[in-house]
Design a protein around this motif. Structure first.
Motif, short mmCIF file in Angstrom:
data_model
loop_
_atom_site.label_atom_id
_atom_site.label_comp_id
_atom_site.label_asym_id
_atom_site.label_seq_id
_atom_site.Cartn_x
_atom_site.Cartn_y
_atom_site.Cartn_z
N LEU A 92 -56.38 -65.45 -69.96
CA LEU A 92 -56.49 -66.16 -71.23
C LEU A 92 -57.58 -65.54 -72.10
O LEU A 92 -58.59 -65.03 -71.59
N PRO A 93 -57.43 -65.60 -73.44
CA PRO A 93 -58.48 -65.11 -74.34
C PRO A 93 -59.75 -65.93 -74.18
O PRO A 93 -59.73 -67.05 -73.66
N ASP A 94 -60.86 -65.38 -74.62
CA ASP A 94 -62.14 -66.10 -74.59
C ASP A 94 -62.04 -67.37 -75.44
O ASP A 94 -61.27 -67.44 -76.41
N ASP A 95 -62.83 -68.35 -75.09
CA ASP A 95 -62.89 -69.63 -75.82
C ASP A 95 -61.54 -70.34 -75.85
O ASP A 95 -61.20 -71.04 -76.82
N THR A 96 -60.76 -70.17 -74.79
CA THR A 96 -59.49 -70.87 -74.65
C THR A 96 -59.58 -71.80 -73.44
O THR A 96 -60.06 -71.40 -72.39
N LEU A 97 -59.12 -73.03 -73.61
CA LEU A 97 -59.28 -74.02 -72.54
C LEU A 97 -57.97 -74.79 -72.33
O LEU A 97 -57.40 -75.34 -73.27
N ILE A 98 -57.49 -74.79 -71.07
CA ILE A 98 -56.36 -75.64 -70.72
C ILE A 98 -56.92 -77.04 -70.46
O ILE A 98 -57.62 -77.28 -69.47
N SER A 99 -56.63 -77.97 -71.37
CA SER A 99 -57.25 -79.29 -71.34
C SER A 99 -56.52 -80.29 -70.47
O SER A 99 -57.11 -81.23 -69.95
N ALA A 100 -55.20 -80.10 -70.34
CA ALA A 100 -54.42 -81.06 -69.55
C ALA A 100 -53.13 -80.39 -69.08
O ALA A 100 -52.62 -79.48 -69.72
N VAL A 101 -52.64 -80.87 -67.95
CA VAL A 101 -51.36 -80.42 -67.41
C VAL A 101 -50.50 -81.65 -67.16
O VAL A 101 -50.91 -82.57 -66.45
N ILE A 102 -49.31 -81.67 -67.76
CA ILE A 102 -48.37 -82.78 -67.54
C ILE A 102 -47.33 -82.29 -66.53
O ILE A 102 -46.64 -81.31 -66.77
N ARG A 103 -47.24 -82.97 -65.40
CA ARG A 103 -46.28 -82.61 -64.36
C ARG A 103 -45.42 -83.85 -64.06
O ARG A 103 -45.91 -84.82 -63.50
#
Length: 492
Positions: free
Chosen positions: A431-442
């Motif tokens: 992932l690029p810098d300053d990128t955040l996966i905030s939530a995962v819906i499963r």
């Protein structure tokens, strides 16, 4: 019966509440909600006198703009792309064929002139976007068929309007040059398409780049852009409804700031306009007048449902890859609704001699068609094995309301079955810098992601990312396994 301002406001609130309750019961009864809305209007017509065809036409046109815009926003281009050729054939050749067949029947059954018979055919020749979107929206029917019907209903209104206006012009001015009408057709379709694409791209840029002080203004801006698209296109004497639908499809298939707010607002607004429009149309009809055309209406309804519409569909899809069952289903799902009734006000506004007869028969035909066909779409889909059970709904949505003036946004993206990142841990993603996966819906669960979270097919990721990095993120998440295999072969 006269109302004060307070009384009128109370009446409108009452109608909206009745509309919401009606929509709830319509799904349980298996009936299209528009049928029950019209019934409410017809009941109220016994207590409220209303006969303003011009006002109904104005409100109906505005409602169609809202409904087509909302339908276009939720239309998935990858699905439509596969069926746009047969859909356009249905929207043009299909409408023309239906118009001719039902027009011939109307000439003899109603005892009107040939041109008035074809005028009737043009009015009822198109399927209705509001009815189709409402009938198919909550049913998990074979995607190829729903995409075809949605694309057809979104693009066939211009053809019906063109035929209606042209035939009215020929009735009032028999000396009209047919060559002029042919030129008008290509002008309306061509310019409508071009302006729809132009305003669609403009709308994407405006919504994503304007910094408004309130998140609530973005949905208002979106509908304003839709109405503006219709208005400007109409000034060029082109098809404003076609332009609105094309603009909405383009807007809905691009990354858009405040997407959830815009879609939810327009979904609610479209419902409200449907309620208002169909109740008004019910008010415009006097039930005792319908009794005078009941047998003509029944006969024309039968011809429309089992002869005219199937002829139009089978001719339009003659060279398309649809089997007989699919063509029969598309024929039966060609619901009639607001568009024919709004078009039926055109002869009334124009002062045509038989306009009252035409309106009443059109109303009767549309009502019975929507009642019978709309109530049997789901059983027919199940019988033909086109239904895939309950429709899967997205259980969660997530949107930041404080990002309008920043360069970051929350992306929602689903991991496809063949994605190369399946089975990887989040910490290993490039992932690029300053990128955040905030939530995962499963499925129905909301997972708080950590670096060790393993990604699976079907997961929906909410990613906080710089706006300039959106395309890069898409490529990473949607990269296929095949592409990696091909790269290895190229290296070897």
């Amino acid at each position: 019966m006269e109302f004060s301002v307070d009384g009128t406001i109370l009446l409108v609130s009452f109608l909206l509440i009745i509309g919401v309750i009606t929509a709830k019961f319509s799904s349980r009864l298996g009936l299209p909600s528009l049928v029950l809305f019209i019934v409410v209007g017809m009941v109220l017509s016994q207590y409220i006198y209303y006969d303003n065809a011009m006002l109904t036409q104005l409100i109906g046109t505005f409602a169609l703009i809202v409904i087509l815009f909302e339908g276009g926003l939720q239309t998935k281009w990858p699905d439509i792309k596969k069926v746009y050729k047969p859909s356009l054939s249905l929207a043009t050749l299909g409408v023309l064929a239906t118009t001719i067949v039902i027009g011939v029947a109307a000439k003899y059954i109603l005892g009107v002139s040939w041109l008035e018979g074809f005028l009737f055919g043009a009015i009822v020749g198109s399927t209705d976007a509001a009815a189709v979107f409402a009938a198919l929206g909550n049913k998990n029917i074979k995607r190829k068929l729903t995409s075809t019907l949605e694309a057809e209903s979104g693009t066939n209104d211009p053809m019906a309007i063109f035929l209606t206006v042209s035939l009215l012009q020929l009735i009032q001015n028999p000396e009209t040059n047919p060559d002029v009408l042919v030129f008008d057709f290509f002008w309306q379709m061509g310019i409508g398409l071009l302006l729809g694409l132009l305003f669609g791209k403009t709308a994407v840029w405006v919504i994503n780049n304007i910094n408004l002080d309130s998140s609530g203004l973005y949905p208002v801006l979106s509908i304003a852009l839709a109405v503006f698209t219709f208005g400007i296109t109409s000034l060029f004497e082109a098809s404003g409804l076609l332009a609105v639908y094309i603009m909405a499809v383009l807007l809905g298939n691009h990354d858009m700031t405040y997407r959830h707010s815009i879609v939810r607002f327009n979904e609610g607004f479209a419902w409200m306009m449907q309620m208002l429009m169909f109740i008004l149309l019910g008010l415009l009809v006097f039930p005792n007048q319908l009794l005078d055309v009941i047998w003509e209406g029944i006969l024309l309804s039968i011809i429309l449902m089992i002869v005219a519409r199937p002829v139009g569909v089978f001719l339009s899809l003659m060279f398309a890859k649809y089997n007989v069952k699919e063509k029969l289903f598309i024929s039966w799902a060609g619901l009639k609704g607001a568009v024919p009734i709004v078009l039926a006000t055109y002869p009334m506004v124009a002062g045509l001699k038989d306009s009252g007869l035409i309106f009443n028969v059109v109303f009767f035909v549309v009502f019975t068609s929507a009642l019978i066909q709309g109530a049997t779409i789901a059983p027919l889909a199940k019988y033909f094995k086109f239904s895939k059970g309950a429709k899967a709904e997205v259980p969660h949505s997530l949107e930041l309301i404080s990002i309008g003036k920043t360069k970051n946004e929350m992306m929602e993206i689903q991991i496809e079955d063949e994605a190369s990142i399946i089975g990887e841990e989040i910490k290993d993603l490039p992932l690029p810098d300053d990128t955040l996966i905030s939530a995962v819906i499963r499925k129905d669960s909301l997972i708080t992601p950590t670096g060790d979270t393993i990604l699976r097919a079907g997961d929906t990721l909410y990613i906080l990312v710089h706006k300039a990095k959106r395309e890069e993120i898409k490529k990473i998440i949607r990269q296929k396994e095949e592409s990696e295999a091909e790269n290895e072969q190229e290296k070897s």
